[in-house]
Design a protein around this motif. Structure first.
Motif, mmCIF file in Angstrom:
data_model
loop_
_atom_site.group_PDB
_atom_site.id
_atom_site.type_symbol
_atom_site.label_atom_id
_atom_site.label_comp_id
_atom_site.label_asym_id
_atom_site.label_seq_id
_atom_site.Cartn_x
_atom_site.Cartn_y
_atom_site.Cartn_z
ATOM 1 N N LEU A 69 0.819 -1.214 0.000
ATOM 2 C CA LEU A 69 0.000 0.000 0.000
ATOM 3 C C LEU A 69 0.854 1.266 0.000
ATOM 4 N N TRP A 70 1.935 1.267 0.785
ATOM 5 C CA TRP A 70 2.831 2.431 0.769
ATOM 6 C C TRP A 70 3.472 2.594 -0.616
ATOM 7 N N HIS A 71 3.897 1.486 -1.205
ATOM 8 C CA HIS A 71 4.511 1.542 -2.537
ATOM 9 C C HIS A 71 3.533 2.150 -3.545
ATOM 10 N N GLU A 72 2.297 1.686 -3.521
ATOM 11 C CA GLU A 72 1.298 2.217 -4.457
ATOM 12 C C GLU A 72 0.996 3.677 -4.158
ATOM 13 N N ALA A 73 1.003 4.059 -2.883
ATOM 14 C CA ALA A 73 0.833 5.475 -2.540
ATOM 15 C C ALA A 73 1.970 6.308 -3.139
ATOM 16 N N GLY A 74 3.173 5.737 -3.162
ATOM 17 C CA GLY A 74 4.302 6.415 -3.805
ATOM 18 C C GLY A 74 4.034 6.673 -5.276
ATOM 19 N N HIS A 75 3.422 5.705 -5.958
ATOM 20 C CA HIS A 75 3.058 5.908 -7.365
ATOM 21 C C HIS A 75 2.034 7.030 -7.503
ATOM 22 N N LEU A 76 1.051 7.081 -6.608
ATOM 23 C CA LEU A 76 0.042 8.146 -6.679
ATOM 24 C C LEU A 76 0.678 9.519 -6.479
ATOM 25 N N ILE A 77 1.615 9.608 -5.536
ATOM 26 C CA ILE A 77 2.314 10.872 -5.304
ATOM 27 C C ILE A 77 3.124 11.253 -6.534
ATOM 28 N N MET A 78 3.837 10.286 -7.098
ATOM 29 C CA MET A 78 4.619 10.552 -8.309
ATOM 30 C C MET A 78 3.712 11.054 -9.423
ATOM 31 N N ASP A 79 2.580 10.407 -9.614
ATOM 32 C CA ASP A 79 1.675 10.792 -10.689
ATOM 33 C C ASP A 79 1.137 12.204 -10.478
ATOM 34 N N GLU A 80 0.952 12.583 -9.243
ATOM 35 C CA GLU A 80 0.443 13.925 -8.933
ATOM 36 C C GLU A 80 1.451 15.007 -9.295
ATOM 37 N N PHE A 81 2.744 14.709 -9.090
ATOM 38 C CA PHE A 81 3.755 15.737 -9.238
ATOM 39 C C PHE A 81 4.593 15.655 -10.507
ATOM 40 N N VAL A 82 4.595 14.523 -11.164
ATOM 41 C CA VAL A 82 5.465 14.413 -12.341
ATOM 42 C C VAL A 82 4.736 13.946 -13.606
ATOM 43 N N HIS A 96 12.631 0.133 -19.151
ATOM 44 C CA HIS A 96 13.562 0.841 -18.265
ATOM 45 C C HIS A 96 12.806 1.851 -17.396
ATOM 46 N N ILE A 97 11.877 2.583 -17.984
ATOM 47 C CA ILE A 97 11.102 3.580 -17.247
ATOM 48 C C ILE A 97 10.289 2.909 -16.148
ATOM 49 N N GLU A 98 9.664 1.776 -16.460
ATOM 50 C CA GLU A 98 8.861 1.069 -15.459
ATOM 51 C C GLU A 98 9.717 0.603 -14.288
ATOM 52 N N GLN A 99 10.916 0.086 -14.577
ATOM 53 C CA GLN A 99 11.805 -0.342 -13.493
ATOM 54 C C GLN A 99 12.198 0.841 -12.616
ATOM 55 N N GLU A 100 12.523 1.962 -13.244
ATOM 56 C CA GLU A 100 12.904 3.151 -12.485
ATOM 57 C C GLU A 100 11.733 3.663 -11.655
ATOM 58 N N ALA A 101 10.534 3.641 -12.217
ATOM 59 C CA ALA A 101 9.354 4.120 -11.500
ATOM 60 C C ALA A 101 9.075 3.266 -10.274
ATOM 61 N N GLU A 102 9.314 1.965 -10.374
ATOM 62 C CA GLU A 102 9.101 1.086 -9.219
ATOM 63 C C GLU A 102 10.024 1.470 -8.070
ATOM 64 N N LEU A 103 11.279 1.694 -8.362
ATOM 65 C CA LEU A 103 12.235 2.070 -7.317
ATOM 66 C C LEU A 103 11.974 3.483 -6.810
ATOM 67 N N PHE A 104 11.621 4.375 -7.719
ATOM 68 C CA PHE A 104 11.388 5.762 -7.337
ATOM 69 C C PHE A 104 10.167 5.888 -6.425
ATOM 70 N N ALA A 105 9.141 5.070 -6.637
ATOM 71 C CA ALA A 105 7.963 5.094 -5.761
ATOM 72 C C ALA A 105 8.386 4.810 -4.316
ATOM 73 N N ASN A 106 9.276 3.855 -4.141
ATOM 74 C CA ASN A 106 9.773 3.537 -2.797
ATOM 75 C C ASN A 106 10.583 4.696 -2.220
ATOM 76 N N GLU A 107 11.403 5.324 -3.053
ATOM 77 C CA GLU A 107 12.224 6.444 -2.592
ATOM 78 C C GLU A 107 11.365 7.626 -2.177
ATOM 79 N N VAL A 108 10.292 7.874 -2.909
ATOM 80 C CA VAL A 108 9.376 8.964 -2.558
ATOM 81 C C VAL A 108 8.808 8.729 -1.156
ATOM 82 N N VAL A 109 8.368 7.500 -0.905
ATOM 83 C CA VAL A 109 7.778 7.171 0.399
ATOM 84 C C VAL A 109 8.813 7.312 1.520
ATOM 85 N N GLU A 110 10.017 6.828 1.272
ATOM 86 C CA GLU A 110 11.054 6.926 2.310
ATOM 87 C C GLU A 110 11.416 8.385 2.582
#
Length: 128
Positions: A69-82, A96-110
């Motif tokens: 759930l936190w990971h998916e929330a990271g995707h929602l935050i990313m979508d809101e801002f980027v 490549h973009i999908e792999q980066e987005a998966e890791l970036f969602a986690n980084e946003v949450v952290e």
């Protein structure tokens, strides 16, 4: 489903000041995706500001429920801002973009909430 809602309510309250209200819903598409790959238990961008989940998520350990759930929330935050960045990357290598987005969602949450997301042996997110 009650445990899932309890975890989601905490996340919803945490992200509300950042992106407004978010929703949680069971999604038949998420159930179908889960049948194709064990680790597909949730997704976003199917409905606005909504985390769609497969029924199996409610049966997983609390650490996995929170991580997913936190990971998916990271995707929602990313979508809101980027969204503009996503549009500009549209012609690039999608894998490549999908792999980066998966890791970036986690980084946003952290970065924003101090929640560290890791992956278990089945490559399902969990909180540490």
């Amino acid at each position: 489903m009650r445990r899932l809602k309890i975890h989601f309510d905490f996340i919803r309250m945490s992200v509300r000041p950042v992106i407004g209200d978010v929703r949680l819903r069971h999604c038949p598409l998420a159930d179908r995706q889960h049948r194709t790959s064990w680790r597909n238990v949730a997704h976003t961008l199917h409905y606005p500001k909504t985390i769609c989940v497969a029924r199996i998520l409610a049966k997983m350990p609390d650490e996995n429920i929170q991580g997913v759930l936190w990971h998916e929330a990271g995707h929602l935050i990313m979508d809101e801002f980027v969204p503009e960045v996503n549009k500009q990357l549209g012609d690039c290598d999608k894998h490549h973009i999908e792999q980066e987005a998966e890791l970036f969602a986690n980084e946003v949450v952290e970065t924003m909430f101090g929640i560290v997301i890791a992956y278990d042996q089945d490559l399902i997110q969990f909180v540490t």
